[in-house]
Design a protein around this motif. Structure first.
Motif, PDB file in Angstrom:
ATOM      1  N   LYS A 161      74.131  30.715 -14.493  1.00  0.00           N
ATOM      2  CA  LYS A 161      75.496  30.411 -13.968  1.00  0.00           C
ATOM      3  C   LYS A 161      75.652  31.462 -12.767  1.00  0.00           C
ATOM      4  O   LYS A 161      75.559  32.664 -12.745  1.00  0.00           O
ATOM      5  N   LYS A 162      76.178  30.886 -11.584  1.00  0.00           N
ATOM      6  CA  LYS A 162      76.535  31.527 -10.406  1.00  0.00           C
ATOM      7  C   LYS A 162      77.815  30.676  -9.763  1.00  0.00           C
ATOM      8  O   LYS A 162      77.464  29.948  -9.252  1.00  0.00           O
ATOM      9  N   PRO A 163      79.093  31.068 -10.579  1.00  0.00           N
ATOM     10  CA  PRO A 163      80.251  30.176 -10.281  1.00  0.00           C
ATOM     11  C   PRO A 163      80.261  29.694  -8.686  1.00  0.00           C
ATOM     12  O   PRO A 163      80.026  30.602  -7.895  1.00  0.00           O
ATOM     13  N   PRO A 164      80.562  28.266  -8.240  1.00  0.00           N
ATOM     14  CA  PRO A 164      80.834  27.415  -9.427  1.00  0.00           C
ATOM     15  C   PRO A 164      79.639  26.438  -9.889  1.00  0.00           C
ATOM     16  O   PRO A 164      79.675  25.855 -10.873  1.00  0.00           O
ATOM     17  N   ALA A 165      78.380  27.206  -9.491  1.00  0.00           N
ATOM     18  CA  ALA A 165      77.105  26.366  -9.686  1.00  0.00           C
ATOM     19  C   ALA A 165      76.762  26.757 -11.190  1.00  0.00           C
ATOM     20  O   ALA A 165      76.934  28.024 -11.603  1.00  0.00           O
ATOM     21  N   GLU A 166      75.873  25.826 -11.949  1.00  0.00           N
ATOM     22  CA  GLU A 166      75.334  26.052 -13.144  1.00  0.00           C
ATOM     23  C   GLU A 166      74.409  25.074 -13.516  1.00  0.00           C
ATOM     24  O   GLU A 166      74.502  23.904 -13.320  1.00  0.00           O
ATOM     25  N   ILE A 167      73.102  25.783 -13.597  1.00  0.00           N
ATOM     26  CA  ILE A 167      71.888  25.046 -13.999  1.00  0.00           C
ATOM     27  C   ILE A 167      70.998  25.418 -15.259  1.00  0.00           C
ATOM     28  O   ILE A 167      71.331  26.275 -15.661  1.00  0.00           O
ATOM     29  N   SER A 168      70.521  24.333 -15.588  1.00  0.00           N
ATOM     30  CA  SER A 168      69.588  24.712 -17.078  1.00  0.00           C
ATOM     31  C   SER A 168      68.169  24.398 -16.405  1.00  0.00           C
ATOM     32  O   SER A 168      67.692  23.329 -15.935  1.00  0.00           O
ATOM     33  N   VAL A 169      67.395  25.516 -16.971  1.00  0.00           N
ATOM     34  CA  VAL A 169      65.773  25.563 -16.755  1.00  0.00           C
ATOM     35  C   VAL A 169      65.075  25.431 -17.950  1.00  0.00           C
ATOM     36  O   VAL A 169      65.348  26.465 -18.897  1.00  0.00           O
ATOM     37  N   ASP A 170      64.368  24.553 -18.196  1.00  0.00           N
ATOM     38  CA  ASP A 170      63.356  24.491 -19.536  1.00  0.00           C
ATOM     39  C   ASP A 170      62.251  25.195 -18.830  1.00  0.00           C
ATOM     40  O   ASP A 170      61.396  24.530 -17.966  1.00  0.00           O
TER      41      ASP A 170
END
Length: 313
Positions: free
Chosen positions: A104-113
């Motif tokens: 999370k780095k507002p406003p961005a949010e990512i998910s990494v598998d």
């Protein structure tokens, strides 16, 4: 049907590849997809010996737990050294081959598998012999070349086992799938600069988006459905309609409808053979409720001119 934009991706997969010289592969069931791994003789990779279970099988569970510990330590270093970025390791999902990071780095949010993957320099197992039927689509030589690629296995638990020991591994062909997607034309110039543009990738993106949105609206009813079903049906569709003229860009609506009809047929018959392991059916009677529900939802969308795509604008 008009569609100018697909939402930006916020989920990413990273394969953490570990080369291994040779392993003995023994099928754990009749799908031809899941295997027990053992060393044939004293391995060069001595560091892997500590991950063997009491039966001498390479334990996916032990390796994943060790990797999770390393990643957690490194995440602490990252969060200390980078401002305004929050990185967390999500709780382990039972049977999942991935360790998931939430960044999370507002406003961005990512998910990494992060997916633990073994790369073996040996022939593909017999269960793959009749798969990858791309001769009419990509050509016989391309099939031969792809089958010379290494064997990849991911730390995936076989949920059909009566006792879950965490020592099964599943074949992975994501590297081959990426190659086919990047070189998807029956002609070498398809979608290259100056060459004719086809609708294959756009059709795949549209159906992926459609299923993803329906899953978000109906998570419980569609819990048995995943994007890999969509991708597998896409590859089969490319074999059914192998020519670039079957996927002309100017005929996107018709091309998408062909692909969608094929996918619906799979749902209605509960039959979707794995593209590389044809004996492995990705849809079974256990998935009947999800298949029936998705089929109804897609037909409803189709009959109403896909309102879900209008929400993208």
């Amino acid at each position: 049907m008009q569609c100018a934009h697909i939402t930006e991706p916020n989920e990413f997969d990273i394969m953490l590849v570990m080369p291994v010289a040779r392993l003995q592969l023994d099928e754990s069931d009749d799908t031809g997809a899941f295997y027990y791994l053992t060393f044939k003789r004293n391995p060069k990779e001595k560091y892997l010996l500590k991950f063997l279970d009491e039966d001498g099988k390479l334990s996916a569970f032990k390796m994943l737990e060790a990797l999770r510990g390393i990643i957690k330590r490194e995440v602490k270093n990252i969060t200390r050294n980078i401002e305004n970025v929050e990185v967390t390791v999500k709780r382990r999902k039972s049977g999942s081959p991935a360790i998931t990071l939430q960044i999370k780095k507002p406003p961005a949010e990512i998910s990494v598998d992060i997916i633990l993957t073994l790369k073996l320099q040996q022939s593909w197992p017999p269960s793959t012999q009749n798969g990858l039927k791309v001769e009419q689509w990509l050509g016989r030589k391309v099939r031969q070349k792809l089958r010379y690629e290494s064997v990849y296995l991911v730390a995936k638990q076989n949920k059909k086992e009566k006792v879950l020991r965490g020592n099964t591994w599943r074949l992975s062909f994501s590297h081959i799938e990426k190659t086919m997607l990047n070189n998807h034309g029956s002609s070498k110039t398809c979608c290259e600069s100056g060459g004719p543009k086809c609708s294959r990738k756009s059709c795949l993106k549209l159906l992926k988006y459609l299923v993803e949105q329906l899953k978000m609206k109906h998570p419980k009813e569609l819990d048995k459905i995943c994007s890999y079903h969509v991708k597998t049906a896409f590859f089969h569709s490319c074999v059914v309609w192998p020519n670039d003229t079957d996927w002309t860009w100017g005929d996107l609506d018709h091309c998408f409808q062909n692909y969608l009809e094929y996918f619906l047929g799979c749902l209605e018959k509960y039959q979707l053979p794995h593209f590389f392991i044809p004996q492995y059916n990705l849809l079974s009677l256990e998935d009947k409720a999800s298949c029936d529900f998705l089929s109804r939802q897609i037909n409803q969308q189709w009959n109403n001119r896909f309102p879900i795509f209008q929400e993208m604008s």
